[in-house]
Each structure stands twice: as C-alpha cells, then as structure tokens.
Design a protein around this motif. Structure first.
Motif, PDB file in Angstrom:
ATOM      1  N   SER A 189       0.647  -1.194  -0.028  1.00 53.07           N
ATOM      2  CA  SER A 189       0.145   0.082  -0.032  1.00 53.07           C
ATOM      3  C   SER A 189       0.922   1.291   0.000  1.00 53.07           C
ATOM      4  CB  SER A 189      -0.969  -0.191   1.086  1.00 53.07           C
ATOM      5  OG  SER A 189      -0.221  -0.066   2.481  1.00 53.07           O
ATOM      6  N   GLY A 190       2.098   1.079   0.255  1.00 50.31           N
ATOM      7  CA  GLY A 190       2.929   2.256   0.477  1.00 50.31           C
ATOM      8  C   GLY A 190       2.891   2.805   1.891  1.00 50.31           C
ATOM      9  N   GLU A 191       2.034   2.002   2.839  1.00 49.09           N
ATOM     10  CA  GLU A 191       2.126   2.574   4.153  1.00 49.09           C
ATOM     11  C   GLU A 191       2.603   1.450   5.133  1.00 49.09           C
ATOM     12  OE1 GLU A 191      -1.968   3.784   4.759  1.00 49.09           O
ATOM     13  OE2 GLU A 191      -1.784   5.372   3.417  1.00 49.09           O
ATOM     14  N   HIS A 192       2.961   0.251   4.751  1.00 44.99           N
ATOM     15  CA  HIS A 192       3.420  -0.836   5.635  1.00 44.99           C
ATOM     16  C   HIS A 192       4.653  -0.559   5.950  1.00 44.99           C
ATOM     17  CE1 HIS A 192       3.966  -4.813   7.103  1.00 44.99           C
ATOM     18  NE2 HIS A 192       2.712  -4.818   7.128  1.00 44.99           N
ATOM     19  N   PRO A 193       5.117  -0.697   7.178  1.00 43.62           N
ATOM     20  CA  PRO A 193       6.414  -0.605   7.509  1.00 43.62           C
ATOM     21  C   PRO A 193       7.616  -1.386   6.770  1.00 43.62           C
ATOM     22  CG  PRO A 193       5.210  -1.417   9.459  1.00 43.62           C
ATOM     23  CD  PRO A 193       4.204  -1.266   8.304  1.00 43.62           C
ATOM     24  N   ALA A 194       7.082  -2.530   6.427  1.00 45.05           N
ATOM     25  CA  ALA A 194       8.239  -3.663   6.141  1.00 45.05           C
ATOM     26  C   ALA A 194       8.665  -3.158   4.512  1.00 45.05           C
ATOM     27  CB  ALA A 194       7.389  -5.031   5.677  1.00 45.05           C
ATOM     28  N   VAL A 195       7.821  -2.317   3.784  1.00 44.23           N
ATOM     29  CA  VAL A 195       8.229  -2.202   2.480  1.00 44.23           C
ATOM     30  C   VAL A 195       8.179  -0.268   2.328  1.00 44.23           C
ATOM     31  CG1 VAL A 195       7.770  -2.410  -0.007  1.00 44.23           C
ATOM     32  CG2 VAL A 195       7.028  -3.994   1.875  1.00 44.23           C
ATOM     33  N   PRO A 196       9.352   0.051   2.007  1.00 44.76           N
ATOM     34  CA  PRO A 196       9.381   1.468   1.436  1.00 44.76           C
ATOM     35  C   PRO A 196       8.403   1.979   0.623  1.00 44.76           C
ATOM     36  CG  PRO A 196      11.616   0.697   1.929  1.00 44.76           C
ATOM     37  CD  PRO A 196      10.636  -0.542   1.882  1.00 44.76           C
ATOM     38  N   ALA A 197       7.693   3.238   0.603  1.00 44.13           N
ATOM     39  CA  ALA A 197       6.774   3.320  -0.369  1.00 44.13           C
ATOM     40  C   ALA A 197       7.311   3.403  -1.528  1.00 44.13           C
ATOM     41  CB  ALA A 197       6.389   4.832   0.178  1.00 44.13           C
ATOM     42  N   GLU A 198       8.548   3.939  -1.913  1.00 44.97           N
ATOM     43  CA  GLU A 198       9.161   4.020  -3.162  1.00 44.97           C
ATOM     44  C   GLU A 198       9.304   2.634  -3.831  1.00 44.97           C
ATOM     45  OE1 GLU A 198      12.392   4.503  -0.188  1.00 44.97           O
ATOM     46  OE2 GLU A 198      10.412   5.159  -0.417  1.00 44.97           O
ATOM     47  N   LEU A 199       9.513   1.725  -2.949  1.00 46.80           N
ATOM     48  CA  LEU A 199       9.541   0.342  -3.390  1.00 46.80           C
ATOM     49  C   LEU A 199       8.134  -0.521  -3.817  1.00 46.80           C
ATOM     50  CD1 LEU A 199      12.590  -1.134  -1.791  1.00 46.80           C
ATOM     51  CD2 LEU A 199      12.381  -0.588  -3.950  1.00 46.80           C
ATOM     52  N   ALA A 200       7.218  -0.112  -2.833  1.00 45.91           N
ATOM     53  CA  ALA A 200       6.115  -0.653  -2.974  1.00 45.91           C
ATOM     54  C   ALA A 200       5.047  -0.395  -4.206  1.00 45.91           C
ATOM     55  CB  ALA A 200       5.360  -0.110  -1.816  1.00 45.91           C
ATOM     56  N   GLU A 201       5.295   0.836  -4.726  1.00 45.81           N
ATOM     57  CA  GLU A 201       4.707   1.297  -5.951  1.00 45.81           C
ATOM     58  C   GLU A 201       5.366   0.768  -7.212  1.00 45.81           C
ATOM     59  OE1 GLU A 201       5.325   5.504  -6.203  1.00 45.81           O
ATOM     60  OE2 GLU A 201       7.389   5.288  -6.800  1.00 45.81           O
ATOM     61  N   ARG A 202       6.512  -0.073  -6.932  1.00 45.45           N
ATOM     62  CA  ARG A 202       6.929  -0.727  -8.050  1.00 45.45           C
ATOM     63  C   ARG A 202       6.756  -2.127  -8.151  1.00 45.45           C
ATOM     64  NH1 ARG A 202      10.343   2.291 -11.112  1.00 45.45           N
ATOM     65  NH2 ARG A 202      10.771   4.397 -10.331  1.00 45.45           N
ATOM     66  N   LEU A 203       6.195  -2.649  -7.242  1.00 46.44           N
ATOM     67  CA  LEU A 203       5.782  -4.258  -6.730  1.00 46.44           C
ATOM     68  C   LEU A 203       4.324  -4.653  -6.905  1.00 46.44           C
ATOM     69  CD1 LEU A 203       8.172  -4.551  -3.777  1.00 46.44           C
ATOM     70  CD2 LEU A 203       8.491  -5.671  -5.957  1.00 46.44           C
ATOM     71  N   GLU A 204       4.288  -5.839  -7.555  1.00 46.42           N
ATOM     72  CA  GLU A 204       2.945  -6.217  -7.591  1.00 46.42           C
ATOM     73  C   GLU A 204       2.838  -8.011  -7.470  1.00 46.42           C
ATOM     74  OE1 GLU A 204      -1.016  -6.381 -10.477  1.00 46.42           O
ATOM     75  OE2 GLU A 204       0.931  -5.595 -11.074  1.00 46.42           O
ATOM     76  N   PHE A 205       2.133  -8.349  -6.833  1.00 46.56           N
ATOM     77  CA  PHE A 205       1.961  -9.635  -6.691  1.00 46.56           C
ATOM     78  C   PHE A 205       0.993 -10.130  -7.724  1.00 46.56           C
ATOM     79  CE2 PHE A 205       3.104  -9.216  -2.158  1.00 46.56           C
ATOM     80  CZ  PHE A 205       4.189 -10.105  -2.177  1.00 46.56           C
ATOM     81  N   VAL A 206       1.118 -11.258  -8.546  1.00 43.97           N
ATOM     82  CA  VAL A 206       0.225 -11.627  -9.670  1.00 43.97           C
ATOM     83  C   VAL A 206       0.052 -13.031  -9.450  1.00 43.97           C
ATOM     84  CG1 VAL A 206       0.377 -11.861 -12.011  1.00 43.97           C
ATOM     85  CG2 VAL A 206       1.786  -9.906 -11.239  1.00 43.97           C
ATOM     86  N   ARG A 207      -1.388 -13.361  -9.566  1.00 46.52           N
ATOM     87  CA  ARG A 207      -1.770 -14.618  -9.450  1.00 46.52           C
ATOM     88  C   ARG A 207      -1.437 -15.398 -10.524  1.00 46.52           C
ATOM     89  NH1 ARG A 207      -8.295 -15.828 -10.053  1.00 46.52           N
ATOM     90  NH2 ARG A 207      -7.459 -16.061 -12.157  1.00 46.52           N
TER      91      ARG A 207
END
Length: 411
Positions: free
Chosen positions: A132-150
């Motif tokens: 979400s960009g708000e979880h402490p485990a993943v910095p926001a600048e990285l979170a926006e570049r990541l996606e889990f794909v089914r």
C-alpha cells in the motif's frame, strides 16, 4: 515431418523398497511405452547441468534444446511469459509460492494445493495491505513498483517494475532456495541471500502476519485443510531472450500443459498453447483430454508437446504408488493414442522423456541422467524392449549436455 514429445515430469527415479526394488517406471504397467521402445531406441540425456539447480526451469529449457549458459535468467521470468507479462530491461520477476510453514519447518510447499481462486484473494490482500505504501516492511518508493500476480494454485509471481534510475534490486547473484527442496526441513538457513534479499525476507515475514487471520485461511483451517501461512519468494530474474523454434528449425509447435513454467517456455519458443479443461497440474489432471487434444493438434502443427506434472507431484509427496498410477494413466491415455497416430503415418516421430529425476525417497529434484525413448520415421531400432532407467542406461546412447538432444531428434 510431424514430431510428438511427451514429458512425464520428474518420472525418473531410483529403485524403491516399496516397489520391490524397482523404479516407478519399472513397476508401472506401460505397454505403450514399452512398444515404442521395442520399435525404436532408448537412451539417456542429462538436462541438469551441475552448475545449475536441478529444477524444472533449467531441465525443460535443456530438454527443448536451449543452452542454459546462454539463455537462463531464472524461473520466474519464464512463468511471467506464460501470463503475457512483458519484462523491460530494468524489470524483474520473482517466483512466489504460497506455502505452509510451521515452527520454521516447510510442511507443504503448495499450501495444500490451494485453489487459484483462493490464491487470488490472498495475493489481492497482500497487494492492498503490504504494498500500500504505508506498511512499515516495504518503503513506499519500492511498494509502488511491486505487484503480486496470481498464477495457478500455489504458483504465483512478484513483479518489480524498474527504470534506468531504479533498476531491479535483485540481480543474478541473489540466491534463493526452491521451497519444494525444503519439504519437511527447517527453513532457518534458506532465506534469500545477496542483493535485494532484505526486501524479499521482509515481504515473506510480513506476509505471515497479514495472512494469519485471512478469511481464506480461516475457512481452510475449519475444513481441515493446510493454510497458506506466508509467501516464499525465489528464483528472481530479468527477461530472457530465446530464439523461437521457427527461427531455429523452421517448425511450428504447440504446448499442452497445466503449468505456467511450460506455458512460458512455449511462449518464448514461439509455440501456441492448448488449454485442456480439467488439466490441473496435479494427480487428478485430465489425462484423456490432454491425449485427445494432442492427437487433434497433429494435423495443424509440426511439433505437438504434452507435459504432465503428475509424476513430479507424486514424488514431492513421497508417494511411489501414486507415481506408478500417474505413469500408467499417461501410458494409456496420452502415449497410447499418440503412438497409434504416429504409427499410422510415414512422416512422424515420437519422443518420451522427463525433464529431471525426482526421487520419492527424498521428495526432491535431482541432478543426473533421465531415460528417453524415441521411435518413428528414420529412427533405427535397437535391442531394448522396455522403457525405464535400467534399459536406457545400458543402451550406450547418451546426450550430454542435454540441450544437444532436441536438434538430433528433429534432424
């Protein structure tokens, strides 16, 4: 010429006490494969170079005639191709298993063969919460570049989208362990290592907290099923660049499989794919449907390849009896109709071989040779009467490295 390839994934094994000292191939009733051996030749090929993991990604790449030293970039990028995901020069794909871990032990690398629909719900939650960009485990600048794909069942992906200023944090030196090689073992020393590993470990650890009380897991636990305790991230890599079979051999191929790895290899090789209803990538797959689809495809395609995951799954569960049953189903419902079709033509060949050995004893993939059998137009018969590891090993016909075999089969 028409070429038929059947891949009973992981069917090569070792003699087992539970089978009276026979391998599953020897113990199974395989009248069709034995008839093909009597009409043609048997031998061995080594699709698992010692410098690479003994995984299906490398082994099937070799089986199809591609040198992994030149073309292998990781398992996940191949599976990304299966779903039509294009990776740019700064992008990366990471394989994402949904697994069951209990007290640091890999209890089940499939999370009880969780359904595709359930996987989709869990990954959607991870995208919404963890990325979400708000979880402490993943910095926001990285979170926006990541996606889990089914993907399919427990087999899924994590995609990183980079650019020149933000290339993938994962490199070819990022080390990871396949979860199916950790069955019943401690995972304590097998978390990712190297570039980007801190991020992978953080995602894996945080996923456990998010999935613990998810409705999907609550429902599975209530039904007595394994829960998906967390994601296991492994085999990252960038886009591979494979020449197609048309470019290499001037041949048009089609793949019939229920596994994204083989779908991806087919896409990269320029092959079409046929989806068979009821094909599951497990022991309950639609063997007859795959066999019929392959026979029907012979008129349209130069190469028809049928991949069956069931023997490998049985090995990972340590179930020799299920492996024997799967082989007998393949022989009767896939090899049988295809051998009939090949025998009726004067311009066709058939090839049967697994990608790698998978031992029921260890529940793991292994390096080493696998048996092959081929027959049909232009194939000179040898003295073999059965298709198994022993007769193939005694034949003297060896392809090592394994990626040289395909060109010989198609010659």
């Amino acid at each position: 010429m028409k070429y038929v390839i059947i891949i009973p994934d992981g069917c090569a094994d070792e003699p087992l006490d539970s089978l009276g000292g026979k391998t599953p191939l020897q113990a199974a009733r395989l009248p069709t494969m034995d008839a093909i051996a009597a009409a043609g030749c048997v031998g061995v090929t080594n699709n698992t170079p010692v410098d690479f993991p003994a995984g299906s990604e490398v082994a099937n790449l070799c089986l199809l005639g591609y040198d992994p030293n030149e073309f292998f970039t990781g398992r996940a990028p191949i599976e990304a191709a299966a779903t039509g995901i294009e990776l740019g020069p700064y992008d990366c794909a990471v394989r994402c298993n949904l697994v069951t871990v209990d007290d640091q032990i890999m209890v089940d690398f499939t999370a009880g063969h969780i359904s595709t629909e359930e996987s989709g719900e869990l990954l959607a939650e991870l995208n919404q919460t963890l990325l979400s960009g708000e979880h402490p485990a993943v910095p926001a600048e990285l979170a926006e570049r990541l996606e889990f794909v089914r993907g399919v069942s427990y087999r899924n992906l994590l995609i990183y989208r980079g650019d020149a200023d933000h290339p993938s944090p994962f490199t070819p030196t990022t080390r990871s362990t396949a979860p199916h090689d950790l069955t019943d073992l401690s995972i304590a020393d097998d978390f990712p290592r190297g570039p980007g590993s801190d991020l992978l470990v953080a995602l894996m650890s945080a996923s456990a907290e998010i999935l613990a009380d998810h409705p999907v897991n609550r429902a599975r636990a209530a039904a007595g099923k394994s829960t998906a305790t967390n994601v296991w991230l492994w085999s990252s890599g960038g886009a591979p660049g494979l020449p197609t079979f048309d470019e290499r051999f001037g041949l048009k191929g089609v793949m019939i499989t229920a596994v994204d790895l083989l779908r991806g290899l087919a896409a990269l090789a320029g092959w079409d794919r046929i989806e068979v209803e009821g094909a599951t990538g497990y022991l309950d797959t639609n063997y007859a449907g795959k066999g019929q689809a392959a026979v029907d495809a012979l008129e349209q395609y130069d190469i028809v390849c049928v991949h069956v995951e069931a023997p490998d799954e049985a090995s990972h569960e340590g179930r020799a009896d299920a492996k024997v049953e799967a082989l007998e189903q393949i022989d009767r419902l896939i090899a049988g109709p295809l051998w009939t079709a090949v025998s009726a033509r004067e311009d066709a060949r058939i090839l049967i071989l697994p990608d790698h050995p998978t031992f029921c004893r260890t529940k793991k993939h292994a390096h080493g040779p696998v048996p092959l059998v081929m027959a049909g137009c232009g194939v000179e018969a040898d003295s073999a009467k059965t298709y198994d590891e022993i007769s193939a090993g005694a034949s003297g016909l060896t392809y090592d490295p394994g990626w040289t075999m395909m060109a010989k089969f198609l010659a």
